[in-house]
Write a protein that holds these residues in place. Structure first.
Motif, PDB file in Angstrom:
ATOM      1  N   THR A  50      -3.878  -6.910  -5.097  1.00  0.00           N
ATOM      2  CA  THR A  50      -3.512  -7.187  -3.710  1.00  0.00           C
ATOM      3  C   THR A  50      -2.319  -6.352  -3.259  1.00  0.00           C
ATOM      4  OG1 THR A  50      -2.048  -9.019  -4.334  1.00  0.00           O
ATOM      5  CG2 THR A  50      -4.343  -9.568  -3.836  1.00  0.00           C
ATOM      6  N   LEU A  51      -1.459  -5.974  -4.206  1.00  0.00           N
ATOM      7  CA  LEU A  51      -0.252  -5.235  -3.838  1.00  0.00           C
ATOM      8  C   LEU A  51      -0.471  -3.724  -3.862  1.00  0.00           C
ATOM      9  CD1 LEU A  51       2.766  -5.262  -3.166  1.00  0.00           C
ATOM     10  CD2 LEU A  51       3.247  -5.335  -5.615  1.00  0.00           C
ATOM     11  N   ALA A  52      -1.111  -3.239  -4.899  1.00  0.00           N
ATOM     12  CA  ALA A  52      -1.234  -1.773  -5.061  1.00  0.00           C
ATOM     13  C   ALA A  52      -2.512  -1.462  -5.826  1.00  0.00           C
ATOM     14  CB  ALA A  52      -0.013  -1.235  -5.812  1.00  0.00           C
ATOM     15  N   PRO A  53      -3.674  -1.612  -5.185  1.00  0.00           N
ATOM     16  CA  PRO A  53      -4.942  -1.471  -5.919  1.00  0.00           C
ATOM     17  C   PRO A  53      -5.102  -0.107  -6.579  1.00  0.00           C
ATOM     18  CG  PRO A  53      -5.299  -1.521  -3.534  1.00  0.00           C
ATOM     19  CD  PRO A  53      -3.876  -1.894  -3.762  1.00  0.00           C
TER      20      PRO A  53
ATOM     21  N   ALA B 259      -2.355 -11.430 -13.440  1.00  0.00           N
ATOM     22  CA  ALA B 259      -1.596 -10.214 -13.109  1.00  0.00           C
ATOM     23  C   ALA B 259      -2.499  -9.204 -12.413  1.00  0.00           C
ATOM     24  CB  ALA B 259      -1.001  -9.599 -14.381  1.00  0.00           C
ATOM     25  N   ALA B 260      -3.759  -9.109 -12.867  1.00  0.00           N
ATOM     26  CA  ALA B 260      -4.678  -8.129 -12.272  1.00  0.00           C
ATOM     27  C   ALA B 260      -4.891  -8.437 -10.789  1.00  0.00           C
ATOM     28  CB  ALA B 260      -6.004  -8.139 -13.022  1.00  0.00           C
ATOM     29  N   ILE B 261      -5.004  -9.723 -10.457  1.00  0.00           N
ATOM     30  CA  ILE B 261      -5.266 -10.080  -9.055  1.00  0.00           C
ATOM     31  C   ILE B 261      -4.054  -9.748  -8.181  1.00  0.00           C
ATOM     32  CG2 ILE B 261      -5.792 -11.982  -7.473  1.00  0.00           C
ATOM     33  CD1 ILE B 261      -7.366 -13.282  -9.794  1.00  0.00           C
TER      34      ILE B 261
ATOM     35  N   GLU C  97       6.806  -7.531   0.585  1.00  0.00           N
ATOM     36  CA  GLU C  97       7.476  -8.467   1.488  1.00  0.00           C
ATOM     37  C   GLU C  97       6.469  -9.105   2.447  1.00  0.00           C
ATOM     38  OE1 GLU C  97      10.661  -9.405   1.121  1.00  0.00           O
ATOM     39  OE2 GLU C  97      10.116 -10.878   2.653  1.00  0.00           O
ATOM     40  N   LEU C  98       5.519  -8.302   2.909  1.00  0.00           N
ATOM     41  CA  LEU C  98       4.482  -8.820   3.818  1.00  0.00           C
ATOM     42  C   LEU C  98       3.705  -9.946   3.138  1.00  0.00           C
ATOM     43  CD1 LEU C  98       2.796  -8.110   6.547  1.00  0.00           C
ATOM     44  CD2 LEU C  98       1.232  -6.988   4.962  1.00  0.00           C
ATOM     45  N   LEU C  99       3.286  -9.709   1.893  1.00  0.00           N
ATOM     46  CA  LEU C  99       2.460 -10.696   1.196  1.00  0.00           C
ATOM     47  C   LEU C  99       3.303 -11.891   0.757  1.00  0.00           C
ATOM     48  CD1 LEU C  99       0.152  -8.268  -0.850  1.00  0.00           C
ATOM     49  CD2 LEU C  99      -0.189  -9.210   1.435  1.00  0.00           C
TER      50      LEU C  99
END
Lengths: 343, 268
Positions: free
Chosen positions: A58-61, A52-54, A165-167
């Motif tokens: 990547t989505l919202a650091p 979950a952390a990774i 959506e991009l990722l």
């Protein structure tokens, strides 16, 4: 002037509860089908486990309160400077769960996110965390093919729909490309591999185990799985490996790979004789096995290129660069890229 | 009567001395400098008491106007070549006082930084917008930037040129409504994920469409125009205005509108 004039009206509107949509809590159905009421604005997120952390990073650091354990300097080197030095706050799920619920509460998260299996054990864990802390807890599917929708769900929860959506689109496109090309290879012609775990290389993971999901995804035949059956981790003997005589050895242990070539016992194995030992890149997160998160998506693409070079003729370097800049926000120098790809 | 006489005298002296001291200056400046130069001139007028008459237009046209004899105290051009031409005939030294570099205007989800910008521009998942080369200098600068990228990653220039969408500056480019900038418009329509344009345009677009991000181009890729200033006479007020424009006060105003420091590499 216009802003100054409208400010009292805006404050009045907020006071009357006619706030913008983002200010309101709303229910979200997570991957396990649980309805979780997520606050309108989520700024602090506690990751229940490493996968979950990774994904969160990547989505919202900026929402990530910490890793489950602090990263090593070598791992952090492959993240942009800005995101180095995040603390380790322990984990709620998996082996050696090291954070208690008081520790979670002390960090004042708006949301707890777990990602991985959505089986009953994890549903009850999420329910317990939510029940005892009062903090909404989302459970997201962590299998490779579940990751795109998990990104979208988390994107909705965090108000980061466009980046999600991009990722998600990248993951779908990559997995789809790999599956389409490999579908043309008859099962009998797919490479037979042995997955070597541990410093001696005699621990392995059987077909269907989360540890070899990347290998399973590229349709490679797991010699231990063929012999022993489906399941989780298994300890095997060198004699068994010699008897299975795999064409390829995949490992995430550079130390094992370094010594196995000089080991006379291992040298009887075809993969060792042929120097067909694939050592998965490690940083910032290993490309196969653990943590089972989005880091394995580039692992899938790497395995596909290494196991089916004729089907994946594109140079891997630009693809890796692309993944690291899109997902990790990190540009690799040529030297870093070379070091990464030859652990 | 007794009281009013000294007052009238004082007023008369003030007017006379004012007339002797206040000066009327003519500053001709590139059209892209309209917003900052109007602010700078107004500030200078307040501080100095001099009047500044402003004339904005394409720099090449202003050069012709000056050379054909239009009275001019200062010339601020969107390049160095035009004022250097004028200096060659009229004397004076051209100083670089600002630059208008290319910036990347990005959708928020791209999460680009100067470090990752090139990789993201190259990403197959990212749509890259530029202005039209030849039709618009900003498009030419984008192509120069692509050429500079070649030194960082072999093959990058060809890949960038092949994927770039020329969305503005061309004959058939969309025309924005009067109150909109074309850059904010194409980004709001999501015609591109990253758009390369002058930093000054990017600043306006990001004001117009909050959420859009401005990412500075790293030095290794930076391209853009250097703006040159020529003071055309030796009168003290003209020299003072020149110093004011190129000094910290002028610089601050120029920066607010997205202009950069003057000494950036790769002028065309």
């Amino acid at each position: 002037m216009r802003l100054a004039a409208s400010l009292p009206f805006l404050l009045l509107a907020l006071w009357l509860g006619i706030g913008p949509a983002w200010a309101e809590s709303r229910p979200i159905e997570d991957s396990a089908g649980r309805a979780v009421v997520v606050p309108g604005r989520v700024e602090r997120v506690f990751a229940a486990g490493p996968p979950a952390a990774i994904v969160l990073y990547t989505l919202a650091p900026d929402t990530l309160l910490g890793w489950t354990r602090a990263l090593s300097p070598q791992e952090e080197l492959y993240l942009p400077e800005r995101w180095r030095g995040l603390p380790g706050h322990g984990r709620l799920t998996g082996r050696g769960n090291s954070a208690n619920l008081e520790a979670v509460l002390a960090l004042k998260p708006d949301l707890v996110v777990d990602l991985g299996s959505v089986g009953p054990t994890y549903v009850s864990l999420a329910d317990r965390v939510q029940g005892q802390t009062g903090i909404p807890t989302l459970l997201l599917g962590g299998r490779l093919d579940e990751l795109p929708d998990s990104y979208r769900l988390l994107g909705t929860a965090l108000g980061k729909e466009a980046r999600a959506e991009l990722l998600a689109g990248y993951i779908e496109e990559t997995l789809d490309l790999v599956q389409r090309r490999i579908a043309t290879v008859p099962p009998a012609e797919r490479p037979r591999f042995y997955y070597a775990r541990g410093p001696r290389g005699l621990d392995t993971a059987l077909t269907g185990s989360i540890n070899v999901e990347a290998m399973d995804f590229v349709g490679a035949r797991n010699v231990a799985g063929d012999a022993i059956g489906k399941g989780g981790l298994a300890a095997v003997s060198l004699e068994q490996v010699i008897a299975w005589n795999p064409a390829i050895i995949v490992t995430a242990e550079p130390g094992f790979a370094a010594q196995v070539r000089d080991n006379p016992n291992w040298r009887t194995v075809r993969a060792v004789r042929d120097d067909a030992i694939l050592v998965a890149p490690q940083y910032p997160f290993p490309w196969v096995d653990f943590p089972p998160s989005v880091n394995r998506v580039i692992g899938v693409r790497w395995l596909a290129a290494r196991l089916y070079p004729a089907l994946f003729p594109e140079p891997l370097e630009p693809i890796v660069r692309d993944f690291y800049s899109l997902f990790y926000g990190r540009t690799l120098t040529d030297a870093e890229l070379t070091r990464l790809l030859t652990p | 009567m007794k009281r009013t006489l000294p007052a009238a005298l004082f007023a008369l002296i003030s007017v006379l001395s004012g007339a002797a001291m206040a000066d009327d200056l003519t500053l001709r400046a590139a059209g892209s400098l309209k917003a900052p130069m109007s602010d700078i001139a107004a500030q200078f007028e307040t501080l100095s008491g001099h009047q500044v008459t402003l004339d904005f237009g394409p720099s090449g046209l202003l050069r012709e106007r000056i050379l054909s004899g239009a009275p001019t105290d200062l010339f601020a051009s969107a390049n160095m070549a035009h004022p250097e031409d004028v200096a060659g005939q009229r004397g004076g030294t051209v100083i670089a006082f600002a630059s208008n570099m290319l910036c990347a205007l990005t959708q928020p989800e791209i999460a680009a930084t100067p470090d990752t910008l090139l990789d993201l521009m190259l990403s197959p998942r990212v749509r890259l917008g530029t202005s039209t080369p030849q039709a618009d200098p900003a498009g030419d600068y984008a192509w120069m930037l692509f050429d500079r990228a070649e030194a960082l990653q072999a093959g990058a220039a060809a890949r960038l040129k092949a994927k770039a969408l020329t969305l503005t500056g061309g004959a058939d480019a969309p025309k924005p409504p009067a109150d909109r900038t074309v850059y904010a418009m194409v980004m709001e329509q999501r015609a591109a994920d990253i758009f390369l344009t002058y930093c000054t345009n990017a600043v306006l677009a990001a004001q117009e469409a909050p959420g859009l991000k401005i990412v500075p181009i790293p030095d290794s890729l930076a391209v853009g125009a250097t703006y040159g200033l020529l003071v055309l006479n030796d009168r003290k007020p003209a020299v003072e205005l020149g110093r004011y424009i190129a000094g910290p006060d002028g610089r601050a105003v120029l920066e607010k509108y997205g202009f950069g420091a003057p000494s950036k590499p790769a002028e065309r």
